[in-house]
Scaffold this motif. Structure first.
Motif, PDB file in Angstrom:
ATOM      1  N   THR A 197       0.832  -1.213   0.000  1.00  8.85           N
ATOM      2  CA  THR A 197       0.000   0.000   0.000  1.00  8.85           C
ATOM      3  C   THR A 197       0.868   1.265   0.000  1.00  8.85           C
ATOM      4  O   THR A 197       0.657   2.152  -0.834  1.00  8.85           O
ATOM      5  CB  THR A 197      -0.984  -0.037   1.181  1.00  8.85           C
ATOM      6  N   ARG A 201       0.247   4.955  12.361  1.00 10.85           N
ATOM      7  CA  ARG A 201       1.600   4.404  12.543  1.00 10.85           C
ATOM      8  C   ARG A 201       1.591   2.881  12.560  1.00 10.85           C
ATOM      9  O   ARG A 201       2.364   2.244  13.282  1.00 10.85           O
ATOM     10  CB  ARG A 201       2.212   4.944  13.830  1.00 10.85           C
ATOM     11  N   SER A 202       0.684   2.280  11.767  1.00 14.25           N
ATOM     12  CA  SER A 202       0.647   0.814  11.729  1.00 14.25           C
ATOM     13  C   SER A 202       1.860   0.274  10.981  1.00 14.25           C
ATOM     14  O   SER A 202       2.499   0.970  10.197  1.00 14.25           O
ATOM     15  CB  SER A 202      -0.631   0.325  11.046  1.00 14.25           C
ATOM     16  N   HIS A 242      -0.671  10.206  15.312  1.00 19.26           N
ATOM     17  CA  HIS A 242      -1.392   8.998  15.744  1.00 19.26           C
ATOM     18  C   HIS A 242      -2.414   9.367  16.810  1.00 19.26           C
ATOM     19  O   HIS A 242      -2.667  10.564  17.032  1.00 19.26           O
ATOM     20  CB  HIS A 242      -0.381   7.960  16.247  1.00 19.26           C
ATOM     21  N   SER A 243      -2.939   8.357  17.493  1.00 15.93           N
ATOM     22  CA  SER A 243      -4.063   8.626  18.403  1.00 15.93           C
ATOM     23  C   SER A 243      -3.639   9.442  19.627  1.00 15.93           C
ATOM     24  O   SER A 243      -4.489  10.005  20.310  1.00 15.93           O
ATOM     25  CB  SER A 243      -4.706   7.310  18.849  1.00 15.93           C
ATOM     26  N   LEU A 261      -4.327  17.321  16.498  1.00 18.17           N
ATOM     27  CA  LEU A 261      -4.200  16.674  15.186  1.00 18.17           C
ATOM     28  C   LEU A 261      -4.513  17.624  14.018  1.00 18.17           C
ATOM     29  O   LEU A 261      -3.773  17.657  13.032  1.00 18.17           O
ATOM     30  CB  LEU A 261      -5.148  15.467  15.172  1.00 18.17           C
ATOM     31  N   VAL A 310      -5.918   5.950   9.038  1.00 16.46           N
ATOM     32  CA  VAL A 310      -6.370   5.753  10.420  1.00 16.46           C
ATOM     33  C   VAL A 310      -7.521   4.756  10.551  1.00 16.46           C
ATOM     34  O   VAL A 310      -7.723   4.173  11.610  1.00 16.46           O
ATOM     35  CB  VAL A 310      -6.798   7.085  11.095  1.00 16.46           C
ATOM     36  N   GLY A 311      -8.309   4.617   9.506  1.00 16.33           N
ATOM     37  CA  GLY A 311      -9.462   3.726   9.610  1.00 16.33           C
ATOM     38  C   GLY A 311     -10.635   4.339  10.362  1.00 16.33           C
ATOM     39  O   GLY A 311     -11.377   3.619  11.033  1.00 16.33           O
ATOM     40  N   ARG A 312     -10.783   5.662  10.249  1.00 13.34           N
ATOM     41  CA  ARG A 312     -11.939   6.365  10.848  1.00 13.34           C
ATOM     42  C   ARG A 312     -12.642   7.151   9.745  1.00 13.34           C
ATOM     43  O   ARG A 312     -12.054   8.077   9.184  1.00 13.34           O
ATOM     44  CB  ARG A 312     -11.495   7.358  11.926  1.00 13.34           C
ATOM     45  N   VAL A 320      -5.838   6.743   2.414  1.00 12.56           N
ATOM     46  CA  VAL A 320      -5.642   5.287   2.387  1.00 12.56           C
ATOM     47  C   VAL A 320      -6.845   4.565   2.989  1.00 12.56           C
ATOM     48  O   VAL A 320      -7.100   3.403   2.681  1.00 12.56           O
ATOM     49  CB  VAL A 320      -4.348   4.911   3.155  1.00 12.56           C
ATOM     50  N   GLY A 321      -7.596   5.246   3.813  1.00 16.50           N
ATOM     51  CA  GLY A 321      -8.686   4.617   4.572  1.00 16.50           C
ATOM     52  C   GLY A 321      -9.724   3.922   3.706  1.00 16.50           C
ATOM     53  O   GLY A 321     -10.104   4.421   2.649  1.00 16.50           O
ATOM     54  N   ILE A 322     -10.128   2.759   4.143  1.00 15.72           N
ATOM     55  CA  ILE A 322     -11.263   2.056   3.520  1.00 15.72           C
ATOM     56  C   ILE A 322     -12.210   1.709   4.653  1.00 15.72           C
ATOM     57  O   ILE A 322     -11.910   0.838   5.475  1.00 15.72           O
ATOM     58  CB  ILE A 322     -10.815   0.771   2.789  1.00 15.72           C
ATOM     59  N   ASN A 323     -13.302   2.428   4.736  1.00 15.73           N
ATOM     60  CA  ASN A 323     -14.257   2.211   5.827  1.00 15.73           C
ATOM     61  C   ASN A 323     -15.651   2.031   5.228  1.00 15.73           C
ATOM     62  O   ASN A 323     -15.958   2.580   4.174  1.00 15.73           O
ATOM     63  CB  ASN A 323     -14.286   3.439   6.750  1.00 15.73           C
ATOM     64  N   THR A 341      -2.714  -1.208  -4.416  1.00 15.85           N
ATOM     65  CA  THR A 341      -2.150  -2.216  -3.513  1.00 15.85           C
ATOM     66  C   THR A 341      -1.911  -3.530  -4.259  1.00 15.85           C
ATOM     67  O   THR A 341      -0.839  -4.135  -4.142  1.00 15.85           O
ATOM     68  CB  THR A 341      -3.082  -2.400  -2.299  1.00 15.85           C
TER      69      THR A 341
HETATM   70  P1  NDP Z   1      -4.552   0.274  12.077  1.00 12.48           P
HETATM   71  O1  NDP Z   1      -5.812   0.191  12.848  1.00 12.48           O
HETATM   72  O2  NDP Z   1      -3.540  -0.800  12.206  1.00 12.48           O
HETATM   73  O3  NDP Z   1      -3.806   1.643  12.436  1.00 12.48           O
HETATM   74  C1  NDP Z   1      -4.527   2.835  12.533  1.00 12.48           C
HETATM   75  C2  NDP Z   1      -3.618   3.955  12.954  1.00 12.48           C
HETATM   76  O4  NDP Z   1      -4.399   5.139  13.048  1.00 12.48           O
HETATM   77  C3  NDP Z   1      -2.960   3.730  14.310  1.00 12.48           C
HETATM   78  O5  NDP Z   1      -1.603   4.137  14.263  1.00 12.48           O
HETATM   79  C4  NDP Z   1      -3.766   4.628  15.241  1.00 12.48           C
HETATM   80  O6  NDP Z   1      -3.006   5.239  16.249  1.00 12.48           O
HETATM   81  C5  NDP Z   1      -4.235   5.720  14.326  1.00 12.48           C
HETATM   82  N1  NDP Z   1      -5.511   6.258  14.793  1.00 12.48           N
HETATM   83  C6  NDP Z   1      -6.654   5.575  15.036  1.00 12.48           C
HETATM   84  N2  NDP Z   1      -7.601   6.417  15.475  1.00 12.48           N
HETATM   85  C7  NDP Z   1      -7.055   7.645  15.511  1.00 12.48           C
HETATM   86  C8  NDP Z   1      -7.528   8.922  15.891  1.00 12.48           C
HETATM   87  N3  NDP Z   1      -8.780   9.106  16.317  1.00 12.48           N
HETATM   88  N4  NDP Z   1      -6.687   9.961  15.817  1.00 12.48           N
HETATM   89  C9  NDP Z   1      -5.412   9.796  15.397  1.00 12.48           C
HETATM   90  N5  NDP Z   1      -4.903   8.604  15.006  1.00 12.48           N
HETATM   91  C10 NDP Z   1      -5.714   7.539  15.072  1.00 12.48           C
HETATM   92  O7  NDP Z   1      -4.986   0.467  10.564  1.00 12.48           O
HETATM   93  P2  NDP Z   1      -4.167   0.241   9.183  1.00 12.48           P
HETATM   94  O8  NDP Z   1      -2.969   1.089   9.158  1.00 12.48           O
HETATM   95  O9  NDP Z   1      -4.046  -1.207   8.912  1.00 12.48           O
HETATM   96  O10 NDP Z   1      -5.248   0.801   8.163  1.00 12.48           O
HETATM   97  C11 NDP Z   1      -5.640   2.158   8.170  1.00 12.48           C
HETATM   98  C12 NDP Z   1      -6.745   2.359   7.149  1.00 12.48           C
HETATM   99  O11 NDP Z   1      -6.247   2.047   5.856  1.00 12.48           O
HETATM  100  C13 NDP Z   1      -7.960   1.431   7.341  1.00 12.48           C
HETATM  101  O12 NDP Z   1      -9.123   2.153   6.936  1.00 12.48           O
HETATM  102  C14 NDP Z   1      -7.705   0.305   6.389  1.00 12.48           C
HETATM  103  O13 NDP Z   1      -8.907  -0.309   5.951  1.00 12.48           O
HETATM  104  C15 NDP Z   1      -7.043   1.049   5.257  1.00 12.48           C
HETATM  105  N6  NDP Z   1      -6.171   0.214   4.432  1.00 12.48           N
HETATM  106  C16 NDP Z   1      -6.285   0.359   3.089  1.00 12.48           C
HETATM  107  C17 NDP Z   1      -5.494  -0.364   2.242  1.00 12.48           C
HETATM  108  C18 NDP Z   1      -5.623  -0.141   0.792  1.00 12.48           C
HETATM  109  O14 NDP Z   1      -5.312  -1.016   0.014  1.00 12.48           O
HETATM  110  N7  NDP Z   1      -6.062   1.047   0.365  1.00 12.48           N
HETATM  111  C19 NDP Z   1      -4.545  -1.360   2.731  1.00 12.48           C
HETATM  112  C20 NDP Z   1      -4.421  -1.372   4.189  1.00 12.48           C
HETATM  113  C21 NDP Z   1      -5.230  -0.619   4.980  1.00 12.48           C
HETATM  114  P3  NDP Z   1      -2.321   4.402  17.485  1.00 12.48           P
HETATM  115  O15 NDP Z   1      -1.128   3.734  16.886  1.00 12.48           O
HETATM  116  O16 NDP Z   1      -1.961   5.477  18.447  1.00 12.48           O
HETATM  117  O17 NDP Z   1      -3.370   3.448  17.968  1.00 12.48           O
END
Ligand code: NDP
Length: 282
Positions: A138, A163-164, A186-187, A192, A206-208, A226-229, A263
């Protein structure tokens, strides 16, 4: 001003076509094996799409589907067979795995030279150390989008939200390697919106749904979502409030049709890279 839409579908199609040409010129077919454990329905769709794209581009691709009650030892044994198979250039263990299997154990079992997901600690370490290796698909796809869009990276202020291991960290490393000045948010980040507003390049992972609002974005910034929700109405939405971002950003990736298609294309690119590195054919 309305942001330029960065069309990931078109960029991915172009990349897949270039890869298919390179594969056709090889004296062998690069081999990709996807290992799926259990019946997670979303995984089923992803795995089918990966297999289809790989075959269309001329790869020797197949899926090994193991039952949901597979033990960790049995999965590791399957991976060991693939590690030893000279026809296999790339191995991908589809996540999520059932609870009896430790994800870290499965990832660490893959031969780093065949680790086309780029998740093995050796490849993550190489990326962090600025050494060549296999890079997660990705973030690699995001770098292609930025290159195709002609975004000047050297010296640019980039903010990566998330930061995943899969997206945020490797994304930040790739931007750093391209000479951006990188902030990882990050969270636990304080204020932010203010961090995001500093970004000339903003990557949201972030996935939100629609968390990044229009007033978090600097005028003219390049926004990569990048998010997919899944939204309340069942439709796919990104991490960025797209309609709000559109009049502010200079360029933006849509969801769907932005990063997502990249991806799979980059999985194929990684498999070709791994094949050429292993077999020595240029
Ligand atoms: P993760 O859940 O592993 O990581 C999410 C990150 O976002 C964490 O570092 C977390 O912080 C941070 N976060 C969560 N909530 C908040 C907030 N309210 N404020 C600030 N930071 C926040 O997710 P992924 O990295 O695996 O995936 C992220 C998104 O990307 C998802 O929507 C997923 O579906 C999408 N995705 C898309 C792909 C594509 O092909 N386009 C491939 C992979 C993922 P903390 O570390 O502090 O918890």
């Amino acid at each position: 001003m309305t942001a330029r839409i960065l069309d990931g579908r078109a960029i991915a199609a172009g990349l897949r076509a270039r890869l298919a040409e390179r594969v056709a010129a090889l004296p062998f077919r690069p081999g990709l094996r996807v290992v799926r454990v259990g019946e997670d329905p979303a995984s089923g769709v992803y795995v089918r799409n990966k297999d289809k794209a790989a075959r269309e581009a001329g790869f020797d691709s197949s899926t090994i589907h193991l039952p949901a009650d597979t033990t960790e030892a049995a999965l590791l044994a399957t991976i060991a067979v693939l590690n030893a198979d000279p026809a296999v250039d790339g191995i991908l263990v589809q996540l999520p795995l059932p609870p009896q299997i430790r994800v870290e154990a499965a990832i660490a079992a893959v031969d780093p030279a065949k680790d086309v997901d780029g998740f093995h600690p050796l490849n993550a370490g190489r990326l962090a150390a600025g050494q060549p290796g296999l890079v997660p698909c990705t973030p690699r796809g995001v770098m292609h989008i930025l290159a195709e869009a002609g975004v000047a990276l050297a010296g640019a202020r980039a903010v990566v939200l998330g930061r995943s291991q899969i997206v945020g960290r490797p994304m930040a490393q790739l931007l750093l390697a391209a000479d951006c000045t990188v902030t990882i948010a990050h969270s636990r980040t304080r204020d932010l919106p203010a961090e995001c507003r500093r970004a000339e390049i903003l990557v949201a992972a972030v996935g939100r749904p629609a968390m990044v609002r229009g007033d978090w974005i600097a005028p003219g910034a390049v926004v990569v979502d990048v998010g997919i929700n899944r939204g309340a109405d069942g439709r796919l939405v990104g991490d960025v409030a797209f309609a709000e971002a559109l009049p502010v950003a200079g360029a933006i990736t849509p969801v769907p049709g932005g990063v997502g298609p990249m991806t799979i294309a980059c999985l194929l690119e990684n498999t070709l890279d791994a094949a050429i590195a292993r077999r020595g054919a240029a």
